[in-house]
Design an enzyme around this catalytic site. Sequence first.
Site, PDB file in Angstrom:
ATOM      1  N   SER A 186      -0.225  13.749 -15.241  1.00 29.78           N
ATOM      2  CA  SER A 186      -1.609  13.946 -15.683  1.00 29.78           C
ATOM      3  C   SER A 186      -1.736  15.304 -16.343  1.00 29.78           C
ATOM      4  CB  SER A 186      -2.572  13.869 -14.489  1.00 29.78           C
ATOM      5  OG  SER A 186      -3.878  14.269 -14.868  1.00 29.78           O
ATOM      6  N   LYS A 240      -0.160  15.980  -8.557  1.00 30.19           N
ATOM      7  CA  LYS A 240       0.441  15.739  -9.866  1.00 30.19           C
ATOM      8  C   LYS A 240       1.297  16.919 -10.323  1.00 30.19           C
ATOM      9  CE  LYS A 240      -1.033  11.585 -10.881  1.00 30.19           C
ATOM     10  NZ  LYS A 240      -0.098  10.461 -11.133  1.00 30.19           N
ATOM     11  N   THR A 275      -9.514   2.837 -19.081  1.00 29.60           N
ATOM     12  CA  THR A 275      -9.002   1.754 -18.252  1.00 29.60           C
ATOM     13  C   THR A 275     -10.119   1.252 -17.333  1.00 29.60           C
ATOM     14  OG1 THR A 275      -8.316   3.208 -16.435  1.00 29.60           O
ATOM     15  CG2 THR A 275      -6.708   2.809 -18.213  1.00 29.60           C
ATOM     16  N   ASP A 330       0.869  -1.172   0.000  1.00 23.53           N
ATOM     17  CA  ASP A 330       0.000   0.000   0.000  1.00 23.53           C
ATOM     18  C   ASP A 330       0.906   1.222   0.000  1.00 23.53           C
ATOM     19  OD1 ASP A 330      -1.766   2.064   0.367  1.00 23.53           O
ATOM     20  OD2 ASP A 330      -2.678   1.267   2.186  1.00 23.53           O
ATOM     21  N   TYR A 346      -5.840  15.974  -6.306  1.00 24.30           N
ATOM     22  CA  TYR A 346      -5.160  15.251  -7.388  1.00 24.30           C
ATOM     23  C   TYR A 346      -4.250  16.196  -8.168  1.00 24.30           C
ATOM     24  CZ  TYR A 346      -4.733  12.338 -11.616  1.00 24.30           C
ATOM     25  OH  TYR A 346      -4.261  11.599 -12.684  1.00 24.30           O
ATOM     26  N   THR A 374      -8.115   8.388 -20.250  1.00 17.77           N
ATOM     27  CA  THR A 374      -7.694   7.088 -20.756  1.00 17.77           C
ATOM     28  C   THR A 374      -8.707   6.015 -20.390  1.00 17.77           C
ATOM     29  OG1 THR A 374      -5.392   7.782 -20.456  1.00 17.77           O
ATOM     30  CG2 THR A 374      -5.792   5.430 -20.778  1.00 17.77           C
TER      31      THR A 374
END
Length: 265
Positions: A149, A166, A197, A69, A162, A195
Site C-alpha cells: 500500500s 504494510k 473496488t 480466515d 494498517y 483503488t
Amino acid sequence: MQQLMKGRILLVTGGTQGLGLAIAEAAARECATGIAIVGRDPEKAERAAAAIRERGAAHGAEALAIVADLAAPGEAERAVAETIARFGRIDSLVNAAGATSRGTLLDTTRELLDVHLAVNLVAPFMTMQAAVADMRRRGAPGTIVNIISMSMHGGQPYLAPYTASKAGLAGLTRNVAFAHRFDRVRINGLNIGWTATPGEAATQRTFHDADDDWLERAAAAQPMGRLGQPDEIADAVVFLLSDRSGVVTGSIIDWDQNVPGAYDQ
C-alpha cells in the site's frame, strides 16, 4: 493474450473479490493451469472460482476455492498445503488479502492491531514460507507478488495499524527476495494507491459516511480524474509473476498517481 502464465499454478489470497479476483481472472486469461483462491465466504468463493474457470475455459484452467480466515493461526499454511495437494506444486503466489479497518494510534485496541498484523503481515509471512519451501524442495523457480500500500510511506492518521502492518510487509518482501535470490524465487511488491473496488466502497460507507456519489467525487479530485482500476493492477501483477519481468526481484513499486515526498510549493 500473451500466455504469460502458461502452465503455472497460482495461489491468490483475497482472491474471491476485488483486486484479488481481478488478478486471478487475469492469470486465467494468461493461461495459468491451476488457480487457487482464498476467502472467508464459501458462497462468494465458489462464485469466484466459477468466474475464473469461465475466464480460462479456452485452455481448461482449473480453479480451487479455499475457505479460510487468514487472521487465524495455521490458515495461511493450510491454504498453501491445499493448493499443493490439489495441483501437485505451487509456482506463484499473490498475497492480496488485507484488513483495512480504521484506527489511530490513540484509539486502536490491541485486538484491532492484532487483526491487522495477522492478516497483512503474518499471513503473507506464512504463505511465503510454505510456498518457498515447496519451490526449494523441487529445485524450481517461483514468483511472488505482495500487494502492499502507498500507506506504507506514512498513511493517514486513521490508518495507524494498517500502516504498521504494510510497512512491515514491504520490509519483509525485500528481506525474503534477497534471501532466496539464488533459489531463483523472485519476490516483488506493489504499493497500490486508492483503488475502486467493492471493498473500498464498503470501507468508505462504514468508516467515512460516504454517500452514493463518493466515487465520482473522489475520482474528480485525483490527478488522472479517476481512481486506480483493479484490472490495470492485475495486469501489472501478472507481468511481475511472469518471465517477462526478467530478473526483477526485491522491488517495491509505487502504483499510484501521487508521488510521495513531492510538493506543489
